[in-house]
Design a protein around this motif. Structure first.
Motif, PDB file in Angstrom:
ATOM      1  N   ASP A 111       0.833  -1.202   0.000  1.00 34.16           N
ATOM      2  CA  ASP A 111       0.000   0.000   0.000  1.00 34.16           C
ATOM      3  C   ASP A 111       0.868   1.253   0.000  1.00 34.16           C
ATOM      4  OD1 ASP A 111      -2.587   1.246   0.078  1.00 34.16           O
ATOM      5  OD2 ASP A 111      -2.187   1.747   2.199  1.00 34.16           O
ATOM      6  N   ARG A 128       2.452   1.669  -3.398  1.00 33.32           N
ATOM      7  CA  ARG A 128       1.463   2.127  -4.374  1.00 33.32           C
ATOM      8  C   ARG A 128       1.242   3.633  -4.243  1.00 33.32           C
ATOM      9  NH1 ARG A 128      -3.956   2.225  -3.909  1.00 33.32           N
ATOM     10  NH2 ARG A 128      -3.865   0.962  -2.036  1.00 33.32           N
ATOM     11  N   GLU A 129       1.192   4.107  -2.995  1.00 32.83           N
ATOM     12  CA  GLU A 129       0.982   5.548  -2.769  1.00 32.83           C
ATOM     13  C   GLU A 129       2.214   6.363  -3.173  1.00 32.83           C
ATOM     14  OE1 GLU A 129      -0.237   6.329   1.239  1.00 32.83           O
ATOM     15  OE2 GLU A 129      -2.056   5.128   1.035  1.00 32.83           O
ATOM     16  N   GLY A 189       4.807   5.348  -5.131  1.00 34.75           N
ATOM     17  CA  GLY A 189       5.196   5.111  -6.501  1.00 34.75           C
ATOM     18  C   GLY A 189       6.661   4.747  -6.670  1.00 34.75           C
TER      19      GLY A 189
END
Length: 179
Positions: A37, A40-41, A43
């Motif tokens: 997570d 993903r945030e 990058g």
């Protein structure tokens, strides 16, 4: 090699270890989900994400090692239990055969068995529902037929068998050989 379910009950040490491993696995899955997570945030991988990823890999490796060690210990314990069971059966057969060779009566063989197992005269009398004098009489007959002078020599005959092979026909010769 199968490990029985009762051996891995939660109420055993092994069961507690399995529960701990499962708890660690659940925590690790949450931490891994958090790393994905965060990645993903963000990058990209950052120092913080690399540290979390490294910590998670350590947790996963720890879980794998703990599970492998526990499995190996359970397998070793199962083999040891089977070996002990076989040895107990072999010892019982060996004692019975030797008692037959010595010509012991069933009562004498019973008393000899309790004696070899380490029970006192009074305990043996209680188990058999007889008097201590009767047990002592049977023991004296056992010692005479076995060619030994007492409890320790009688026991040592069977201990010697475990370490050095078959019992010799004359227990006194075997005792002399053991010394």
């Amino acid at each position: 090699m199968a490990v029985s379910r009762e051996r891995v009950s939660i109420w055993t040490k092994e069961g507690a270890l399995v529960a701990l491993i499962l708890f660690q696995a659940a925590c690790t899955s949450l931490f891994v989900a958090d790393v994905f997570d965060d990645f993903r945030e963000a990058g990209r991988l950052s120092l913080h994400l690399n540290m979390e990823l490294f910590a998670n890999l350590g947790l996963i490796a720890g879980i794998v090692v703990e599970a492998a060690v526990l499995w190996a210990l359970l397998r070793r314990q199962a083999r040891a239990d089977r070996t002990i069971g076989a040895a107990q059966g072999a010892m019982a057969e060996m004692m019975s055969a030797q008692f037959d060779q010595w010509g012991l009566t069933p009562a004498e063989a019973d008393v000899a068995g309790f004696t070899i197992k380490g029970f006192s005269v009074s305990e043996t009398a209680s188990f058999r529902g007889s008097s201590e004098a009767t047990v002592k009489s049977h023991l004296n007959s056992v010692y005479r037929k076995a060619g030994v002078s007492g409890r320790s020599q009688l026991v040592s005959i069977f201990v010697e068998e475990l370490f050095h092979g078959p019992i010799k026909a004359d227990a006194k010769k075997q005792q002399a050989h053991a010394i």
